[in-house]
Design a protein around this motif. Structure first.
Motif, PDB file in Angstrom:
ATOM      1  N   PRO A 190      -6.786   2.624   8.155  1.00 18.78           N
ATOM      2  CA  PRO A 190      -6.533   3.722   7.226  1.00 18.78           C
ATOM      3  C   PRO A 190      -6.079   3.364   5.913  1.00 18.78           C
ATOM      4  O   PRO A 190      -4.598   2.948   6.045  1.00 18.78           O
ATOM      5  N   GLU A 191      -6.633   3.744   4.500  1.00 14.60           N
ATOM      6  CA  GLU A 191      -6.723   4.135   3.556  1.00 14.60           C
ATOM      7  C   GLU A 191      -5.507   4.527   3.212  1.00 14.60           C
ATOM      8  O   GLU A 191      -4.410   4.074   2.878  1.00 14.60           O
ATOM      9  N   ASP A 192      -5.770   5.760   3.632  1.00 15.33           N
ATOM     10  CA  ASP A 192      -4.113   6.826   3.370  1.00 15.33           C
ATOM     11  C   ASP A 192      -2.789   6.168   3.539  1.00 15.33           C
ATOM     12  O   ASP A 192      -2.514   5.708   4.503  1.00 15.33           O
ATOM     13  N   ALA A 193      -1.804   5.706   2.277  1.00 18.71           N
ATOM     14  CA  ALA A 193      -0.849   4.992   3.056  1.00 18.71           C
ATOM     15  C   ALA A 193       0.469   5.752   3.196  1.00 18.71           C
ATOM     16  O   ALA A 193       1.097   6.286   3.929  1.00 18.71           O
ATOM     17  N   ASP A 194       0.104   7.700   3.408  1.00 17.95           N
ATOM     18  CA  ASP A 194       0.570   8.803   3.962  1.00 17.95           C
ATOM     19  C   ASP A 194       0.338   8.537   5.273  1.00 17.95           C
ATOM     20  O   ASP A 194       0.474   9.353   6.194  1.00 17.95           O
ATOM     21  N   ALA A 195      -0.946   7.563   6.231  1.00 19.24           N
ATOM     22  CA  ALA A 195      -0.931   8.493   7.480  1.00 19.24           C
ATOM     23  C   ALA A 195      -0.356   7.086   8.079  1.00 19.24           C
ATOM     24  O   ALA A 195      -0.467   6.707   9.191  1.00 19.24           O
ATOM     25  N   TYR A 196       0.663   6.284   7.962  1.00 18.65           N
ATOM     26  CA  TYR A 196       1.200   5.200   9.078  1.00 18.65           C
ATOM     27  C   TYR A 196       3.244   6.445   8.761  1.00 18.65           C
ATOM     28  O   TYR A 196       3.983   5.566   9.377  1.00 18.65           O
ATOM     29  N   THR A 197       3.160   7.726   9.201  1.00 17.53           N
ATOM     30  CA  THR A 197       4.304   8.287   9.156  1.00 17.53           C
ATOM     31  C   THR A 197       4.713   7.836  11.439  1.00 17.53           C
ATOM     32  O   THR A 197       3.984   8.156  11.928  1.00 17.53           O
ATOM     33  N   LEU A 198       5.795   8.070  11.267  1.00 20.77           N
ATOM     34  CA  LEU A 198       6.337   8.177  12.157  1.00 20.77           C
ATOM     35  C   LEU A 198       5.483   9.268  13.857  1.00 20.77           C
ATOM     36  O   LEU A 198       4.864   8.556  14.344  1.00 20.77           O
ATOM     37  N   PRO A 257       4.044   0.034  -3.393  1.00 18.20           N
ATOM     38  CA  PRO A 257       1.784  -0.752  -3.409  1.00 18.20           C
ATOM     39  C   PRO A 257       2.187  -1.914  -4.034  1.00 18.20           C
ATOM     40  O   PRO A 257       2.109  -1.892  -5.436  1.00 18.20           O
ATOM     41  N   GLY A 258       0.781  -3.008  -3.246  1.00 14.03           N
ATOM     42  CA  GLY A 258       0.372  -3.759  -3.623  1.00 14.03           C
ATOM     43  C   GLY A 258       1.417  -5.259  -3.412  1.00 14.03           C
ATOM     44  O   GLY A 258       0.887  -6.099  -4.242  1.00 14.03           O
ATOM     45  N   VAL A 259       2.711  -4.632  -4.136  1.00 15.85           N
ATOM     46  CA  VAL A 259       3.477  -6.432  -4.406  1.00 15.85           C
ATOM     47  C   VAL A 259       3.895  -7.141  -3.471  1.00 15.85           C
ATOM     48  O   VAL A 259       2.641  -8.278  -3.159  1.00 15.85           O
ATOM     49  N   ALA A 260       4.454  -6.650  -2.329  1.00 17.00           N
ATOM     50  CA  ALA A 260       4.758  -7.822  -0.619  1.00 17.00           C
ATOM     51  C   ALA A 260       3.231  -7.772  -0.700  1.00 17.00           C
ATOM     52  O   ALA A 260       3.133  -9.584  -0.121  1.00 17.00           O
ATOM     53  N   ASP A 261       2.420  -6.963  -0.237  1.00 13.93           N
ATOM     54  CA  ASP A 261       0.921  -7.267   0.275  1.00 13.93           C
ATOM     55  C   ASP A 261       0.041  -8.281  -0.759  1.00 13.93           C
ATOM     56  O   ASP A 261      -0.341  -9.181   0.205  1.00 13.93           O
ATOM     57  N   ALA A 262       0.287  -8.399  -2.111  1.00 10.13           N
ATOM     58  CA  ALA A 262      -0.313  -9.447  -2.408  1.00 10.13           C
ATOM     59  C   ALA A 262       0.443 -11.503  -2.475  1.00 10.13           C
ATOM     60  O   ALA A 262      -0.178 -11.751  -1.675  1.00 10.13           O
ATOM     61  N   GLU A 263       1.807 -10.780  -2.516  1.00  7.50           N
ATOM     62  CA  GLU A 263       2.298 -12.112  -1.784  1.00  7.50           C
ATOM     63  C   GLU A 263       2.375 -12.335  -0.375  1.00  7.50           C
ATOM     64  O   GLU A 263       2.128 -13.930  -0.509  1.00  7.50           O
ATOM     65  N   LEU A 264       2.126 -11.482   0.351  1.00 12.89           N
ATOM     66  CA  LEU A 264       2.021 -12.259   1.811  1.00 12.89           C
ATOM     67  C   LEU A 264       0.489 -12.764   2.539  1.00 12.89           C
ATOM     68  O   LEU A 264       0.303 -13.557   2.697  1.00 12.89           O
ATOM     69  N   HIS A 273      -8.464  -8.402   7.678  1.00 11.49           N
ATOM     70  CA  HIS A 273      -7.829  -7.630   6.900  1.00 11.49           C
ATOM     71  C   HIS A 273      -8.068  -7.851   5.363  1.00 11.49           C
ATOM     72  O   HIS A 273      -7.179  -7.242   4.471  1.00 11.49           O
ATOM     73  N   GLY A 274      -8.473  -9.248   5.048  1.00 10.53           N
ATOM     74  CA  GLY A 274      -8.656  -9.767   3.696  1.00 10.53           C
ATOM     75  C   GLY A 274      -7.364  -9.545   3.305  1.00 10.53           C
ATOM     76  O   GLY A 274      -6.370 -10.072   3.565  1.00 10.53           O
ATOM     77  N   ALA A 275      -7.812  -9.308   1.853  1.00  7.52           N
ATOM     78  CA  ALA A 275      -6.358  -8.952   1.196  1.00  7.52           C
ATOM     79  C   ALA A 275      -5.404  -7.919   1.173  1.00  7.52           C
ATOM     80  O   ALA A 275      -3.978  -8.036   0.961  1.00  7.52           O
ATOM     81  N   ARG A 276      -6.142  -6.902   2.167  1.00  7.26           N
ATOM     82  CA  ARG A 276      -5.236  -5.796   2.710  1.00  7.26           C
ATOM     83  C   ARG A 276      -4.301  -6.337   4.192  1.00  7.26           C
ATOM     84  O   ARG A 276      -3.769  -5.756   5.166  1.00  7.26           O
ATOM     85  N   ALA A 277      -3.756  -8.022   4.346  1.00 14.52           N
ATOM     86  CA  ALA A 277      -4.152  -8.356   5.738  1.00 14.52           C
ATOM     87  C   ALA A 277      -2.479  -7.610   6.293  1.00 14.52           C
ATOM     88  O   ALA A 277      -1.988  -7.433   7.364  1.00 14.52           O
ATOM     89  N   PHE A 278      -1.458  -7.567   4.969  1.00 12.67           N
ATOM     90  CA  PHE A 278      -0.417  -6.905   5.455  1.00 12.67           C
ATOM     91  C   PHE A 278      -0.265  -5.601   5.325  1.00 12.67           C
ATOM     92  O   PHE A 278       0.774  -5.164   5.439  1.00 12.67           O
ATOM     93  N   THR A 279      -1.192  -4.674   4.562  1.00 12.03           N
ATOM     94  CA  THR A 279      -0.601  -3.218   4.418  1.00 12.03           C
ATOM     95  C   THR A 279      -0.057  -2.282   4.599  1.00 12.03           C
ATOM     96  O   THR A 279       0.170  -1.477   4.701  1.00 12.03           O
ATOM     97  N   GLY A 325       0.928  -2.546   8.093  1.00 15.91           N
ATOM     98  CA  GLY A 325       2.456  -2.676   7.940  1.00 15.91           C
ATOM     99  C   GLY A 325       3.725  -2.442   7.351  1.00 15.91           C
ATOM    100  O   GLY A 325       4.023  -2.071   7.480  1.00 15.91           O
ATOM    101  N   LEU A 326       3.416  -2.916   6.148  1.00 14.06           N
ATOM    102  CA  LEU A 326       3.736  -2.675   4.667  1.00 14.06           C
ATOM    103  C   LEU A 326       3.687  -1.100   4.301  1.00 14.06           C
ATOM    104  O   LEU A 326       5.139  -0.332   4.302  1.00 14.06           O
ATOM    105  N   ASN A 327       3.012  -0.786   5.160  1.00 15.07           N
ATOM    106  CA  ASN A 327       2.576   0.810   4.468  1.00 15.07           C
ATOM    107  C   ASN A 327       3.944   1.844   5.565  1.00 15.07           C
ATOM    108  O   ASN A 327       4.049   2.637   4.886  1.00 15.07           O
TER     109      ASN A 327
END
Length: 330
Positions: free
Chosen positions: A67-75, A155-162, A227-233, A235-237
């Motif tokens: 899911p695009e929305d970062a808020d969609a990853y709550t417990l 947002p975006g920092v660790a995503d791009a690094e990994l 998920h390309g450039a969002r490969a880890f996004t 999980g990070l969310n």
């Protein structure tokens, strides 16, 4: 009997699942930054013992929807996926086994929906009811800005690094948090050096330990590349919702986990040196009154079921027998 793969629709998203065997359902929930593949050593032994073993790529990971929305990853979202997955598989209950982030999801499902959970196993991460993990605002005060969970918040920092080189990132993370980290002989936290990155804190991993092959790294990297450039996004969310989870899970304040349970952790696991973990383990029987065992694996790091598959499988089957005996007696 091979591991079979398919997609299952749950809560408006598509989850990829790997499955083997028939019998009572066992759900295996991976952590960060893993996939269903982290359970590769558990499928045949558990299925051979008479269980239907299912390991999803959880929400945001690998072959599942992100899911695009970062808020969609709550417990509550993640527990909702487990609840819906059990139903989508045509089952009414399951034994749930979670590792790393999968453990909070497993513990939370057992706490919120004990009617669906025959037993619960947490590998590495013990339960911190009700929200299961300390808030980043608290972690920042304890450990500082370099603590990896704080670093993951932007947002975006660790995503791009990994995502720049997924295979290299995964090698460093898997070796660096294992009991075979060549740079240390004790458990230590992931701390990002000032002005640096997470990977700066982890060894280059030129050589792999015996439990991890080049083929394993390639399998993880290949699935993340979905998920390309969002490969880890995705999980990070999960980390970016820890603060929100404090409020969302507050109605469960004071509630324990009332199903049979097992906890396992390596003595080289970074989780063991987090503030308050030794004290938490001392009171586990109060939080989890039906705790079957609290197991420590000597020399094992964070990747419990990968580093020590034989010991983990034996402990799981012993626990499953305990659950079956309790069901029969009840």
């Amino acid at each position: 009997m091979n591991v079979e793969h398919r997609d299952v629709d749950v809560n408006g998203i598509r989850l990829h699942v790997a499955e083997q065997g028939s019998g009572p359902l066992v759900l295996l929930l991976h952590g960060f930054p893993e996939t269903w593949y982290s359970w590769r050593h558990q499928f045949a032994p558990l299925a051979g013992a008479g269980y239907r073993v299912v390991a999803p790529d959880q929400r945001g990971y690998a072959r599942s929807d992100q899911p695009e929305d970062a808020d969609a990853y709550t417990l509550p979202d993640l527990v909702g996926d487990v609840v819906a997955l059990i139903a989508a598989l045509g089952e009414k209950e399951a034994i749930i086994v979670g590792h790393d982030w999968g453990a909070p999801v497993a513990w939370s499902t057992a706490m919120m929906r004990p009617d669906l959970v025959r037993g619960v196993v947490g590998l590495s991460v013990p339960p911190f009811p009700p929200a299961m993990m300390p808030a980043p605002s608290v972690s920042r005060q304890i450990y500082g800005e370099g603590f990896y969970q704080v670093y993951f918040q932007e947002p975006g920092v660790a995503d791009a690094e990994l995502a720049a080189d997924p295979a290299s990132s995964l090698r460093r993370i898997l070796v660096g948090a294992s009991g075979d980290n060549p740079e240390t002989d004790e458990a230590r936290l992931w701390m990002v050096p000032e002005g640096g990155t997470l990977l700066d804190a982890l060894p280059p991993a030129d050589e792999l330990p015996s439990w991890l092959t080049e083929e394993d790294v390639a399998a993880f990297a290949r699935d993340h590349a979905t998920h390309g450039a969002r490969a880890f996004t995705g999980g990070l969310n999960w980390y970016r919702n820890i603060e929100r989870n404090q409020a969302l899970m507050s109605p469960f304040q004071g509630r324990g986990i009332d199903v049979p349970a097992l906890y396992m952790v390596g003595d080289m696991d970074l989780v063991t040196v987090m503030r308050g973990i030794p004290e938490l383990r001392e009171i586990l029987p109060l939080l989890v009154p039906r705790l079957h065992a609290d197991v420590t694996l000597p020399g094992c790091g964070h990747w419990t079921q990968q580093e020590r598959p034989d010991e983990v499988n034996a402990a799981l089957l012993d626990f499953f027998a305990h659950v079956e005996a309790g069901d029969a007696a009840g």
